[in-house]
Design an enzyme around this catalytic site. Structure first.
Site, mmCIF file in Angstrom:
data_model
loop_
_atom_site.group_PDB
_atom_site.id
_atom_site.type_symbol
_atom_site.label_atom_id
_atom_site.label_comp_id
_atom_site.label_asym_id
_atom_site.label_seq_id
_atom_site.Cartn_x
_atom_site.Cartn_y
_atom_site.Cartn_z
ATOM 1 C CD GLN A 97 1.264 -26.898 52.696
ATOM 2 O OE1 GLN A 97 0.749 -27.611 51.840
ATOM 3 N NE2 GLN A 97 1.462 -27.324 53.933
ATOM 4 C CE LYS A 141 -2.169 -28.173 50.188
ATOM 5 N NZ LYS A 141 -0.824 -28.284 49.561
ATOM 6 C CG ASP A 175 -0.408 -21.423 45.431
ATOM 7 O OD1 ASP A 175 -1.309 -21.861 46.172
ATOM 8 O OD2 ASP A 175 0.366 -22.150 44.783
ATOM 9 C CB CYS A 209 4.395 -30.034 42.277
ATOM 10 S SG CYS A 209 3.472 -31.467 41.779
#
Ligand code: PMP
Length: 404
Positions: A201, A224, A198, A362
């Site tokens: 970020q 993002k 993932d 989250c």
């Protein structure tokens, strides 16, 4: 040459005031801001060539298709994927993860195991729990230590021939830790397990090279990375994407349809049912080009300066604790003030024009690990400044005085 004052001029929103004060935007881990150039790309699409892609012979449709596919190429080059069709365009990280998790329903059975880390975003926990419920596979967790780093010796203990999938975030959105994904991928491959990283970020801060990482799936969101919301990508190795069944049925993803049998389109269209966010995808490509024009090396150096400066300044405040103290971290500071609820601090900071996020981000298991209800999170981007950090530090001190 990196010049933050010039860069700030690219972002109209940074000129606005909030509650009468100049906006200080430190909520970049929730969503990044969008430069005018990317906003213009979206407006230009709707003003000049708004049209559906892939199925029109007319000029507008061809222009839209060309721009959409050019964006896929930009994304392919940016992530160094071998083939453009290994890039699936989605509505974001969450969609990308669910697409893979759903596909594995056909590949897992009872007795199989899947591994996640203790510092995942809910979008990298819940789809796997649903997958376990559907298949009888078991979920195992790589724990973390007090610094907010994964405990890799424990990863070695839970990896086995039963492991079919491993899911880890590249950088934690709640703590900022940069995880050692290359090692994690290598170890998983020794057992024949696939790995999904993932990168939601990570991608605003660095460029992942999917071939060098030898990763099976890598996912990210445009919003993002200076792009719009509702767009993202899934990189998948060709062999894996071929093995997975389609996620959604509909137009665009078929080869032929009859009531007896439908055959599916080739990659990448097999996974792109329906009319996509065409303007968003085109803007995603423009956003990646914009970030590359600034340069990820310069972004990294500058953001590390901001992180070091903010860490030192915030730690000067009595009663302030930072969660996530790994040396391998970037652009996120999660903290609390003794005896004060994070929400109250966030509300007072907003009155001063400072946008931070409060809560569990989250990532509730991380909060449970530290035994706290949540944190105040300040997350930085390359358009932030040291002066803004000074404002934050002053704001936190004021909030502490008022709330003590
Ligand atoms: N994973 C991580 C690490 C994230 O930071 C985020 C977004 N905050 C997500 C997943 C979910 O991304 P999206 O909401 O764009 O699908």
């Amino acid at each position: 040459m990196f010049n933050v004052e010039n860069i700030r001029k690219d972002f109209p929103i940074l000129q606005r005031k909030v509650n009468g004060k100049p906006l200080v935007y430190f909520d970049n881990a929730a969503t990044g801001q969008t430069p005018q150039l990317v906003i213009d790309v979206i407006a230009n699409y709707y003003q000049n060539y708004n049209s559906n892609i892939h199925r029109g012979v007319h000029s507008l449709s061809q222009e839209a298709t060309d721009a959409y596919e050019a964006s896929r190429k930009i994304i392919q080059n940016h992530f160094n994927a071998k083939e453009a069709y290994e890039i699936i365009l989605t509505s974001g990280t969450t969609h990308s993860i669910n697409l893979v998790a759903n596909g594995f329903r056909t590949l897992l059975t009872k007795g199989d195991e899947i591994i996640v880390s203790a510092m995942e975003h809910h979008s990298n926990i819940v789809p796997w729990q649903m997958l376990c419920e559907a298949t009888g596979a078991e979920l195992k967790v790589i724990p973390m230590n007090i610094e907010g780093e994964l405990v890799l010796s424990n990863y070695d203990n839970i990896l086995s021939d039963k492991t079919k999938l491993v899911f880890v975030n590249h950088i934690s959105n709640a703590l900022g830790t940069i995880n050692p994904i290359k090692t994690i991928i290598k170890k998983a491959h020794l057992f024949g397990a696939a790995v999904l990283i993932d990168g939601a970020q990570a991608c605003p801060h660095l460029i992942p090279d999917v071939q060098d990482l030898d990763v099976d799936f890598y996912v990210a969101s445009a919003h993002k990375m200076c792009g719009p919301t509702g767009v993202g990508m899934l990189y998948g190795k060709e062999e894996w994407l071929k093995k997975l069944p389609p996620y959604q049925g509909g137009g665009e993803m078929i080869a032929e349809v009859s009531f007896n049998k439908t055959t599916y389109a080739d990659l990448p269209h097999k996974f792109e049912a329906g009319t996509p966010n065409i303007a968003g995808v085109i803007a995603f490509g423009a956003a990646i080009n914009y970030m590359n024009s600034i340069g990820f090396k310069a972004i990294e150096v500058y953001e590390n300066e901001l992180l070091d400066y903010a860490t030192t300044q915030l730690l000067g405040i009595d009663g302030l604790t930072i969660y996530g103290t790994s040396k391998n971290k970037t652009s996120v500071i999660s903290f609390n003030l003794d005896g004060i609820h994070p929400y109250d601090v966030g509300t007072l900071l907003d009155k001063m024009g400072i946008a931070v996020r409060t809560g569990h981000h989250c990532a509730q298991p991380i909060m449970d690990f530290y035994n706290i209800p949540g944190t105040i999170r300040a997350s930085f981007a390359f358009y932030n400044t040291k002066e803004e950090i000074d404002n934050l530090v002053e704001g936190v001190k004021k909030a502490q005085l008022m709330l003590q």
